[in-house]
Each structure stands twice: as C-alpha cells, then as structure tokens.
Scaffold this motif. Structure first.
Motif, PDB file in Angstrom:
ATOM      1  N   ASP A   1       0.856  -1.184   0.000  1.00 51.52           N
ATOM      2  CA  ASP A   1       0.000   0.000   0.000  1.00 51.52           C
ATOM      3  C   ASP A   1       0.893   1.235   0.000  1.00 51.52           C
ATOM      4  OD1 ASP A   1      -1.975   1.884   0.278  1.00 51.52           O
ATOM      5  OD2 ASP A   1      -2.700   1.161   2.207  1.00 51.52           O
ATOM      6  N   VAL A   2       0.735   2.099  -1.002  1.00 48.14           N
ATOM      7  CA  VAL A   2       1.575   3.289  -1.123  1.00 48.14           C
ATOM      8  C   VAL A   2       0.812   4.579  -0.797  1.00 48.14           C
ATOM      9  CG1 VAL A   2       3.148   2.223  -2.778  1.00 48.14           C
ATOM     10  CG2 VAL A   2       1.144   3.461  -3.613  1.00 48.14           C
ATOM     11  N   ALA A   3      -0.438   4.468  -0.394  1.00 51.16           N
ATOM     12  CA  ALA A   3      -1.237   5.647  -0.043  1.00 51.16           C
ATOM     13  C   ALA A   3      -1.299   5.806   1.471  1.00 51.16           C
ATOM     14  CB  ALA A   3      -2.650   5.510  -0.602  1.00 51.16           C
ATOM     15  N   LEU A   4      -1.246   7.040   1.902  1.00 55.18           N
ATOM     16  CA  LEU A   4      -1.436   7.318   3.321  1.00 55.18           C
ATOM     17  C   LEU A   4      -2.917   7.598   3.520  1.00 55.18           C
ATOM     18  CD1 LEU A   4       1.581   9.710   3.938  1.00 55.18           C
ATOM     19  CD2 LEU A   4       1.409   7.286   4.514  1.00 55.18           C
ATOM     20  N   GLY A   5      -3.577   6.720   4.233  1.00 58.80           N
ATOM     21  CA  GLY A   5      -5.011   6.892   4.420  1.00 58.80           C
ATOM     22  C   GLY A   5      -5.471   6.261   5.715  1.00 58.80           C
ATOM     23  N   TYR A   6      -6.619   6.720   6.172  1.00 55.27           N
ATOM     24  CA  TYR A   6      -7.219   6.152   7.376  1.00 55.27           C
ATOM     25  C   TYR A   6      -8.060   4.929   7.015  1.00 55.27           C
ATOM     26  CZ  TYR A   6      -6.016  10.579   9.656  1.00 55.27           C
ATOM     27  OH  TYR A   6      -5.349  11.660  10.165  1.00 55.27           O
ATOM     28  N   ASP A   7      -8.342   4.112   8.016  1.00 53.96           N
ATOM     29  CA  ASP A   7      -9.130   2.892   7.810  1.00 53.96           C
ATOM     30  C   ASP A   7     -10.624   3.115   7.967  1.00 53.96           C
ATOM     31  OD1 ASP A   7      -6.861   1.351   7.333  1.00 53.96           O
ATOM     32  OD2 ASP A   7      -6.594   0.926   9.467  1.00 53.96           O
ATOM     33  N   ASN A   8     -11.032   4.293   8.456  1.00 56.29           N
ATOM     34  CA  ASN A   8     -12.465   4.527   8.670  1.00 56.29           C
ATOM     35  C   ASN A   8     -12.798   6.004   8.488  1.00 56.29           C
ATOM     36  OD1 ASN A   8     -12.215   5.915  11.347  1.00 56.29           O
ATOM     37  ND2 ASN A   8     -11.270   3.946  11.865  1.00 56.29           N
ATOM     38  N   LEU A   9     -14.077   6.261   8.268  1.00 56.82           N
ATOM     39  CA  LEU A   9     -14.550   7.621   8.017  1.00 56.82           C
ATOM     40  C   LEU A   9     -14.371   8.522   9.233  1.00 56.82           C
ATOM     41  CD1 LEU A   9     -15.975   9.628   6.114  1.00 56.82           C
ATOM     42  CD2 LEU A   9     -18.136   8.816   7.070  1.00 56.82           C
TER      43      LEU A   9
ATOM     44  N   ASP B   1     -12.014   8.836  11.331  1.00 52.65           N
ATOM     45  CA  ASP B   1     -10.694   9.467  11.368  1.00 52.65           C
ATOM     46  C   ASP B   1     -10.595  10.627  10.371  1.00 52.65           C
ATOM     47  OD1 ASP B   1      -9.762   7.813  13.392  1.00 52.65           O
ATOM     48  OD2 ASP B   1      -8.950   6.333  11.994  1.00 52.65           O
ATOM     49  N   TYR B   2     -11.221  10.486   9.200  1.00 57.93           N
ATOM     50  CA  TYR B   2     -11.231  11.585   8.232  1.00 57.93           C
ATOM     51  C   TYR B   2     -12.063  12.760   8.740  1.00 57.93           C
ATOM     52  CZ  TYR B   2      -8.915   8.791   4.692  1.00 57.93           C
ATOM     53  OH  TYR B   2      -7.999   8.042   3.995  1.00 57.93           O
ATOM     54  N   LEU B   3     -13.143  12.463   9.451  1.00 55.58           N
ATOM     55  CA  LEU B   3     -13.973  13.542   9.996  1.00 55.58           C
ATOM     56  C   LEU B   3     -13.246  14.269  11.118  1.00 55.58           C
ATOM     57  CD1 LEU B   3     -17.434  11.731  10.070  1.00 55.58           C
ATOM     58  CD2 LEU B   3     -16.652  13.459   8.435  1.00 55.58           C
ATOM     59  N   ASN B   4     -12.457  13.550  11.922  1.00 53.80           N
ATOM     60  CA  ASN B   4     -11.716  14.163  13.031  1.00 53.80           C
ATOM     61  C   ASN B   4     -10.469  14.908  12.577  1.00 53.80           C
ATOM     62  OD1 ASN B   4     -13.519  13.227  14.977  1.00 53.80           O
ATOM     63  ND2 ASN B   4     -12.431  11.293  15.201  1.00 53.80           N
ATOM     64  N   ASP B   5      -9.869  14.477  11.462  1.00 51.95           N
ATOM     65  CA  ASP B   5      -8.638  15.088  10.954  1.00 51.95           C
ATOM     66  C   ASP B   5      -8.743  15.247   9.440  1.00 51.95           C
ATOM     67  OD1 ASP B   5      -6.026  16.064  10.802  1.00 51.95           O
ATOM     68  OD2 ASP B   5      -5.139  14.066  10.770  1.00 51.95           O
TER      69      ASP B   5
END
Length: 94
Positions: free
Chosen positions: A77-85, A87-91
């Motif tokens: 995996d070469v993308a930096l991403g969160y595993d759940n929504l 985390d995206y809503l908090n940051d």
C-alpha cells in the motif's frame, strides 16, 4: 458524473499489461461510515487484472488505499489513508 469518470479512468490505468496470469478484476463497494448529517459514505474497491488495488471513498474522492508492486513484484500500500470515516472527519485532509 466526474466521480464516475475518475473511477473508470483509474481502473483503465491500473489494468496495464503484465506477464502474470490475469486475476479477477472489477469494482466492489461497501459502507465506509456515516457522516454527521446521516448520509452514508461508500468505499469503492477497484481491482485491476494485474493485481493492483485502489480504494476510494465518495467522501471527497479520497484514495484510502493504493497497492503497487515493487521491483520484486511484491504489492504494498503506497497511499497514506485512514481505515475509517471517523478518522477523516476528526482530521480532515483538506
């Protein structure tokens, strides 16, 4: 419409030729989480015949996962991403 075009274009790009036998390519979707306004966020998983995988959410078109082979053919995996929504809503990334 733009989101659908981007998904199709990404799948075409990821399906470049390879000497490996083809694998099951396609698009899958699943619930990624629920936004504060009650709308569902969906995660789309695009798999190419060469084994590359891209996961993108309809929450801002964020690519949460992108696997690519290294020079030895091992996919990472070469993308930096969160595993759940949540985390995206908090940051937010934007």
């Amino acid at each position: 419409m733009r989101f659908l075009f981007t998904l199709v274009l990404s799948l075409l790009i990821m399906s470049c030729s390879s000497s490996e036998p083809p694998i099951q390519a396609g698009v899958q979707s699943r619930l990624f989480g629920q936004m504060p306004d009650g709308q569902d966020a969906t995660l789309y998983k695009l798999t190419s015949p060469t084994g590359m995988v891209m996961e993108v959410t309809n929450y801002g078109g964020i690519i949460t996962r992108l696997t690519a082979p290294d020079r030895n053919g091992i996919f990472e995996d070469v993308a930096l991403g969160y595993d759940n929504l949540a985390d995206y809503l908090n940051d937010p990334p934007y």
